[in-house]
Design a protein around this motif. Structure first.
Motif, PDB file in Angstrom:
ATOM      1  N   CYS A   1      -6.187   2.913   1.854  1.00 31.20           N
ATOM      2  CA  CYS A   1      -6.557   2.285   3.278  1.00 31.20           C
ATOM      3  C   CYS A   1      -5.772   1.093   3.448  1.00 31.20           C
ATOM      4  O   CYS A   1      -5.922   0.248   2.387  1.00 31.20           O
ATOM      5  CB  CYS A   1      -7.909   2.220   3.537  1.00 31.20           C
ATOM      6  SG  CYS A   1      -8.828   3.963   3.525  1.00 31.20           S
TER       7      CYS A   1
ATOM      8  N   THR B   1     -12.716   2.486   6.567  1.00 33.04           N
ATOM      9  CA  THR B   1     -12.410   3.779   7.224  1.00 33.04           C
ATOM     10  C   THR B   1     -12.932   5.175   6.517  1.00 33.04           C
ATOM     11  O   THR B   1     -13.173   6.157   6.764  1.00 33.04           O
ATOM     12  CB  THR B   1     -10.828   4.099   7.521  1.00 33.04           C
ATOM     13  OG1 THR B   1     -10.427   2.795   8.066  1.00 33.04           O
ATOM     14  CG2 THR B   1     -10.283   5.313   8.224  1.00 33.04           C
TER      15      THR B   1
ATOM     16  N   TYR C   1     -11.004   8.405  -2.204  1.00 36.56           N
ATOM     17  CA  TYR C   1     -10.617   6.963  -2.234  1.00 36.56           C
ATOM     18  C   TYR C   1      -9.755   6.515  -3.291  1.00 36.56           C
ATOM     19  O   TYR C   1     -10.323   6.391  -4.440  1.00 36.56           O
ATOM     20  CB  TYR C   1     -11.730   5.983  -1.489  1.00 36.56           C
ATOM     21  CG  TYR C   1     -11.499   4.533  -1.257  1.00 36.56           C
ATOM     22  CD1 TYR C   1     -10.928   4.522   0.069  1.00 36.56           C
ATOM     23  CD2 TYR C   1     -11.596   3.572  -1.948  1.00 36.56           C
ATOM     24  CE1 TYR C   1     -10.639   3.236   0.263  1.00 36.56           C
ATOM     25  CE2 TYR C   1     -11.423   2.399  -1.723  1.00 36.56           C
ATOM     26  CZ  TYR C   1     -10.748   2.055  -0.472  1.00 36.56           C
ATOM     27  OH  TYR C   1     -10.517   0.907  -0.025  1.00 36.56           O
TER      28      TYR C   1
ATOM     29  N   ASP D   1      -7.530  -0.151  -1.481  1.00 36.90           N
ATOM     30  CA  ASP D   1      -6.663  -0.514  -0.249  1.00 36.90           C
ATOM     31  C   ASP D   1      -5.299  -0.809  -0.637  1.00 36.90           C
ATOM     32  O   ASP D   1      -4.988  -1.151  -1.708  1.00 36.90           O
ATOM     33  CB  ASP D   1      -7.355  -1.680   0.221  1.00 36.90           C
ATOM     34  CG  ASP D   1      -7.458  -2.811  -0.528  1.00 36.90           C
ATOM     35  OD1 ASP D   1      -6.338  -3.730  -0.282  1.00 36.90           O
ATOM     36  OD2 ASP D   1      -8.036  -2.971  -1.483  1.00 36.90           O
TER      37      ASP D   1
END
Length: 141
Positions: free
Chosen positions: A3, A10, A18, A21
């Protein structure tokens, strides 16, 4: 799934898909995954200095990967990177369209998300911490 820096919320960071970032202090394991990827599906963020490692993660103007870039503003698409498939769409509209697709039953990338999430956990110290404490509390180590 990586992300953009200001959009880490998000996707729940505990979700197995995940991978961290994609921002200023990007996890080196994720850097390698981005560089080795066949396809980059950029959904929403600008491809600017903070999401591209100072413009070093991808070739300019053409990435070696197939680039699909979805952004709500047409002026952003092609500004720095030449996408193979630029799409002008708002997030609710593209999310609705993507939700209609049936996921593949046995994708070629099966298991890759586990490795990416494990690297994220290791990079945040959560893997070591979770063996000795409850992450929902506070982990000072």
């Amino acid at each position: 799934m990586g992300c953009a820096f200001r959009y880490q919320d998000t996707l729940n960071n505990e979700h197995p898909n995940y991978a961290s970032d994609v921002g200023l202090d990007i996890n080196p394991a994720l850097v390698a995954r981005v560089r080795d990827a066949d396809v980059l599906f950029v959904l929403g963020p600008r491809m600017d200095e903070s999401t591209t490692g100072g413009y070093t993660l991808r070739g300019i103007p053409k990435t070696k990967q197939t680039l699909i870039h979805v952004h709500q503003g047409a002026e952003e698409l092609g500004r720095v990177y030449s996408a193979d498939l630029p799409i002008v769409a708002g997030m609710p509209e593209i999310a609705s369209m993507l939700a209609a697709f049936e996921p593949p039953s046995d994708p070629a990338w099966k298991g890759k998300a586990d490795g990416a999430h494990a690297a994220y956990l290791e990079g945040t110290n959560r893997a070591r911490c979770s063996a000795t404490c409850n992450w929902a509390k506070s982990c000072a180590s």
